[in-house]
Design an enzyme around this catalytic site. Structure first.
Site, short mmCIF file in Angstrom:
data_model
loop_
_atom_site.label_atom_id
_atom_site.label_comp_id
_atom_site.label_asym_id
_atom_site.label_seq_id
_atom_site.Cartn_x
_atom_site.Cartn_y
_atom_site.Cartn_z
N ASP A 83 56.76 -50.62 26.54
CA ASP A 83 57.22 -49.26 26.23
C ASP A 83 56.97 -48.30 27.37
OD1 ASP A 83 58.00 -50.13 23.76
OD2 ASP A 83 56.28 -49.31 22.68
N ASP A 140 51.73 -48.61 23.98
CA ASP A 140 52.66 -49.16 22.99
C ASP A 140 52.80 -48.15 21.86
OD1 ASP A 140 54.36 -51.21 22.27
OD2 ASP A 140 52.88 -52.23 21.05
N LYS A 187 54.05 -47.12 18.26
CA LYS A 187 54.37 -47.76 16.99
C LYS A 187 54.63 -46.70 15.91
CE LYS A 187 53.79 -51.98 18.41
NZ LYS A 187 54.96 -52.89 18.56
#
EC number: 3.1.-.-
Length: 341
Positions: free
Chosen positions: A238, A251, A253
């Site tokens: 990412d 990352d 989420k």
């Protein structure tokens, strides 16, 4: 018995001595008959007539047959929602990868070259090839416990929404995640078109991460492919940026439920360290990363939970990732052997 009869005859023949056998005299080898009182069963004292209707109703009752649906309903009522996260087992922690490879690259600089002003984040496209992705490795090596709880959650959702409703639900989740990442790319990229992200910026997910974005700076990569040239796996990370002064693989989420602890994020830490190990040995990157960050954003806009992974924690998860990679490789070899020519 012969000895007794002999004694009896001798006594009988003796003068002045008379013996009469009682007709009730008997002998037994059982010790139970010698002075032991019979125990009284308390149930025999119960008024059988009075409670006969109750006994009959209990014995004649037949409940409905159990079904998967009724079991799910009972579990939900008795124990509440299923907890999919459990502490790692001791035997798993004791395992050591057979083919060790270092996470960090001593030949790489700890920080990227920042001379010459603003840096355009790297965005290397992912090449489709036979090398497995990080996501595939993790999916194919889930534990039986993870598979059970995932399937159980799926069945519960299908019972609630139906097959078509569940398919629509998962499609919406995927679309929301995609829009969230597109909005983040617009926000973090100096070359991005901010107007394209205006609509998505108003979403609850973006509101959720506002306090995190204040600590993110010096973005080095966005939606960029990585490949571990020795261990042979690929991935699409990412973001790589500084968080509170630490260069991290970040990352992002999304979640509908709170995940305040890193163990609530399941295999996400393994995903982060897999990207980290790849970027540290990928020729397309001139720097290395020693920390990770998992940010869990919420649809209702409540503050996101950041899970920072320092060097020591990353090293622990790296060992677990190597074990999963070994397991995947072994499974693939076995499947290839079983395939007919």
């Amino acid at each position: 018995m012969k000895a007794f009869q002999t004694i009896y005859r001798q006594l009988k023949s003796s003068k002045g001595f008379s013996v009469e056998l009682s007709p009730h005299l008997g002998f037994s080898t059982s010790s139970y008959l010698c002075g032991r009182k019979k125990k009284v069963n308390p149930y025999e004292e119960v008024n059988q007539e009075k409670y006969s209707d109750l006994v009959q109703s209990v014995l004649s009752f037949r409940g409905p047959a159990q079904t998967p649906e009724s079991l799910f309903e009972e579990d939900s009522l008795l124990y509440g929602p299923v907890s999919k996260c459990k502490a790692p087992k001791q035997d798993e922690e004791a395992r050591v990868p057979g083919n060790w490879f270092p996470l960090f690259n001593p030949q790489r600089s700890l920080k990227p070259n920042t001379t010459g002003g603003a840096t355009i984040p790297l965005k290397i496209p992912l090449q489709r090839n036979k090398i497995p992705s990080v996501t595939r490795v993790l999916q194919q090596t889930m534990t039986s416990e993870q598979i059970f709880y995932l399937e159980r959650w799926k069945q519960r959702m299908i019972l609630e929404l139906g097959e078509d409703g569940f398919a629509e639900y998962t499609s919406d989740l995927f679309l929301q995640g995609k829009q969230f990442h597109e909005a983040l790319e617009s926000i973090l990229s100096p070359q991005g078109n901010l107007k394209e992200g205006d609509e998505n910026r108003e979403s609850g997910y973006i509101k959720s991460i506002q306090h995190i974005l204040k600590d993110v700076s010096r973005v080095q990569a966005l939606e960029s492919a990585v490949q571990h040239e020795t261990l042979k796996y690929v991935g699409l990370l990412d973001c790589v940026a500084e968080y509170q002064g630490n260069l991290c693989v970040i990352d992002w989420k999304t979640s509908e439920k709170p995940k305040p602890l890193i163990r609530n994020t399941f295999d996400n830490p393994l995903q982060v360290v897999a990207y980290m190990g790849a970027i540290n040995h990928d020729a397309n990157y001139s720097f290395q990363v020693r920390c990770g960050l998992i940010v869990v954003a919420y649809k209702d806009g409540s503050p996101a939970h950041p899970h920072f992974m320092d060097t020591e924690l990353c090293s622990q998860y790296w060992a677990k990732w190597l074990l999963r990679l070994e397991e995947y490789t072994k499974k693939e070899k076995n499947q290839n052997i079983q395939k007919p020519d």
